[in-house]
Scaffold this motif. Structure first.
Motif, PDB file in Angstrom:
ATOM      1  N   VAL A  84       0.823  -1.195   0.000  1.00 15.16           N
ATOM      2  CA  VAL A  84       0.000   0.000   0.000  1.00 15.16           C
ATOM      3  C   VAL A  84       0.859   1.247   0.000  1.00 15.16           C
ATOM      4  N   ALA A  85       0.250   2.343  -0.427  1.00  9.45           N
ATOM      5  CA  ALA A  85       0.936   3.627  -0.380  1.00  9.45           C
ATOM      6  C   ALA A  85       1.184   3.992   1.077  1.00  9.45           C
ATOM      7  N   ILE A  86       2.227   4.724   1.316  1.00  2.14           N
ATOM      8  CA  ILE A  86       2.520   5.208   2.662  1.00  2.14           C
ATOM      9  C   ILE A  86       1.377   6.111   3.096  1.00  2.14           C
ATOM     10  N   ASP A  87       1.060   6.065   4.386  1.00  2.00           N
ATOM     11  CA  ASP A  87       0.047   6.968   4.914  1.00  2.00           C
ATOM     12  C   ASP A  87       0.426   8.398   4.547  1.00  2.00           C
ATOM     13  N   LYS A  88      -0.552   9.172   4.146  1.00  2.00           N
ATOM     14  CA  LYS A  88      -0.295  10.538   3.706  1.00  2.00           C
ATOM     15  C   LYS A  88      -1.198  11.505   4.443  1.00  2.00           C
ATOM     16  N   LYS A  89      -0.858  12.791   4.343  1.00  2.00           N
ATOM     17  CA  LYS A  89      -1.687  13.805   4.977  1.00  2.00           C
ATOM     18  C   LYS A  89      -1.627  15.093   4.173  1.00  2.00           C
ATOM     19  N   PHE A  90      -2.612  15.952   4.424  1.00  2.00           N
ATOM     20  CA  PHE A  90      -2.639  17.287   3.836  1.00  2.00           C
ATOM     21  C   PHE A  90      -3.366  18.206   4.806  1.00  2.00           C
ATOM     22  N   TYR A  91      -3.215  19.496   4.575  1.00  2.00           N
ATOM     23  CA  TYR A  91      -3.794  20.487   5.476  1.00  2.00           C
ATOM     24  C   TYR A  91      -4.837  21.309   4.738  1.00  2.00           C
ATOM     25  N   VAL A  92      -5.969  21.559   5.413  1.00  2.00           N
ATOM     26  CA  VAL A  92      -7.018  22.424   4.878  1.00  2.00           C
ATOM     27  C   VAL A  92      -7.080  23.676   5.734  1.00  2.00           C
ATOM     28  N   SER A  93      -6.880  24.841   5.089  1.00  2.00           N
ATOM     29  CA  SER A  93      -6.937  26.109   5.835  1.00  2.00           C
ATOM     30  C   SER A  93      -8.374  26.455   6.160  1.00  2.00           C
ATOM     31  N   ASP A  94      -8.566  27.333   7.106  1.00  2.00           N
ATOM     32  CA  ASP A  94      -9.929  27.721   7.487  1.00  2.00           C
ATOM     33  C   ASP A  94     -10.442  28.886   6.650  1.00  2.00           C
ATOM     34  N   THR A  95      -9.690  29.261   5.624  1.00  2.00           N
ATOM     35  CA  THR A  95     -10.091  30.337   4.725  1.00  2.00           C
ATOM     36  C   THR A  95     -10.822  29.738   3.521  1.00  2.00           C
ATOM     37  N   PRO A  96     -12.053  30.151   3.264  1.00  2.00           N
ATOM     38  CA  PRO A  96     -12.771  29.608   2.102  1.00  2.00           C
ATOM     39  C   PRO A  96     -12.083  29.941   0.788  1.00  2.00           C
ATOM     40  N   ALA A  97     -12.228  29.059  -0.178  1.00  2.00           N
ATOM     41  CA  ALA A  97     -11.704  29.313  -1.520  1.00  2.00           C
ATOM     42  C   ALA A  97     -12.500  30.428  -2.167  1.00  2.00           C
ATOM     43  N   ASP A  98     -11.860  31.202  -3.021  1.00  2.00           N
ATOM     44  CA  ASP A  98     -12.551  32.299  -3.730  1.00  2.00           C
ATOM     45  C   ASP A  98     -13.426  31.769  -4.827  1.00  2.00           C
TER      46      ASP A  98
END
Length: 98
Positions: A84-98
Protein backbone atom coordinates in the motif's frame (compact mmCIF):
# COMPACT_ATOMS: atom_id res chain seq x y z
CA UNK A 1 2.64 18.96 3.40
CA UNK A 2 0.14 19.97 0.72
CA UNK A 3 -2.26 22.79 1.65
CA UNK A 4 -5.77 23.38 0.32
CA UNK A 5 -8.42 26.01 0.91
CA UNK A 6 -11.58 25.20 2.80
CA UNK A 7 -14.29 24.25 0.30
CA UNK A 8 -11.98 22.90 -2.39
CA UNK A 9 -12.13 19.43 -3.88
CA UNK A 10 -8.97 17.44 -3.15
CA UNK A 11 -7.92 14.48 -5.31
CA UNK A 12 -6.26 11.61 -3.43
CA UNK A 13 -4.36 9.03 -5.47
CA UNK A 14 -3.10 5.59 -4.50
CA UNK A 15 -0.87 3.10 -6.32
CA UNK A 16 -0.73 -0.64 -5.68
CA UNK A 17 2.45 -2.53 -6.56
CA UNK A 18 3.45 -6.17 -6.27
CA UNK A 19 6.70 -7.39 -4.71
CA UNK A 20 8.57 -6.55 -7.92
CA UNK A 21 7.26 -2.98 -7.97
CA UNK A 22 4.87 -3.62 -10.86
CA UNK A 23 1.47 -1.92 -10.71
CA UNK A 24 -1.41 -4.35 -10.31
CA UNK A 25 -5.05 -4.47 -9.24
CA UNK A 26 -5.66 -6.20 -5.92
CA UNK A 27 -9.02 -7.89 -5.49
CA UNK A 28 -10.04 -5.30 -2.88
CA UNK A 29 -9.12 -1.61 -2.94
CA UNK A 30 -10.02 0.66 -0.04
CA UNK A 31 -9.24 4.11 1.27
CA UNK A 32 -9.71 5.46 4.76
CA UNK A 33 -9.43 9.14 5.50
CA UNK A 34 -9.76 11.16 8.68
CA UNK A 35 -10.87 14.74 8.13
CA UNK A 36 -9.99 17.86 10.09
CA UNK A 37 -12.93 17.22 12.45
CA UNK A 38 -11.45 13.77 13.24
CA UNK A 39 -14.22 11.87 11.42
CA UNK A 40 -13.06 8.59 9.87
CA UNK A 41 -14.50 7.55 6.50
CA UNK A 42 -13.71 4.34 4.61
CA UNK A 43 -14.62 3.78 0.94
CA UNK A 44 -14.40 0.58 -1.11
CA UNK A 45 -13.76 0.40 -4.86
CA UNK A 46 -16.66 -1.29 -6.66
CA UNK A 47 -19.05 -0.33 -3.86
CA UNK A 48 -18.50 3.41 -3.55
CA UNK A 49 -18.64 5.11 -6.94
CA UNK A 50 -16.40 7.97 -5.76
CA UNK A 51 -13.33 5.75 -6.21
CA UNK A 52 -12.17 5.73 -9.82
CA UNK A 53 -9.63 3.39 -11.38
CA UNK A 54 -7.32 5.52 -13.56
CA UNK A 55 -5.23 2.62 -14.90
CA UNK A 56 -3.83 -0.68 -13.67
CA UNK A 57 -3.04 -0.25 -9.98
CA UNK A 58 -3.84 3.49 -9.87
CA UNK A 59 -6.97 4.73 -8.08
CA UNK A 60 -8.28 8.19 -7.19
CA UNK A 61 -11.02 9.75 -5.12
CA UNK A 62 -12.05 13.39 -4.78
CA UNK A 63 -12.95 14.53 -1.27
CA UNK A 64 -14.58 17.82 -0.31
CA UNK A 65 -12.40 19.83 2.09
CA UNK A 66 -15.26 20.70 4.42
CA UNK A 67 -13.26 20.81 7.68
CA UNK A 68 -10.15 22.84 8.45
CA UNK A 69 -7.13 21.08 9.90
CA UNK A 70 -4.89 18.16 9.06
CA UNK A 71 -6.42 15.31 7.08
CA UNK A 72 -4.89 11.82 7.00
CA UNK A 73 -5.50 9.12 4.41
CA UNK A 74 -4.36 5.65 3.47
CA UNK A 75 -5.03 3.45 0.48
CA UNK A 76 -4.98 -0.24 1.38
CA UNK A 77 -6.04 -3.74 0.46
CA UNK A 78 -6.67 -6.69 2.70
CA UNK A 79 -5.53 -9.14 0.03
CA UNK A 80 -2.13 -10.76 0.45
CA UNK A 81 0.75 -9.34 -1.53
CA UNK A 82 -0.62 -5.82 -1.81
CA UNK A 83 1.87 -3.11 -1.03
CA UNK A 84 0.00 0.00 0.00
CA UNK A 85 0.94 3.63 -0.38
CA UNK A 86 2.52 5.21 2.66
CA UNK A 87 0.05 6.97 4.91
CA UNK A 88 -0.29 10.54 3.71
CA UNK A 89 -1.69 13.81 4.98
CA UNK A 90 -2.64 17.29 3.84
CA UNK A 91 -3.79 20.49 5.48
CA UNK A 92 -7.02 22.42 4.88
CA UNK A 93 -6.94 26.11 5.83
CA UNK A 94 -9.93 27.72 7.49
CA UNK A 95 -10.09 30.34 4.72
CA UNK A 96 -12.77 29.61 2.10
CA UNK A 97 -11.70 29.31 -1.52
CA UNK A 98 -12.55 32.30 -3.73
Amino acid sequence: MNRYDFGNSVQLQGAFRDGDGVLYDPSAVKISYRDGANTLTTKVYGVDEEIVQVSTGIYTINVFANHAGTWYYRWFSDTSGAEVAIDKKFYVSDTPAD
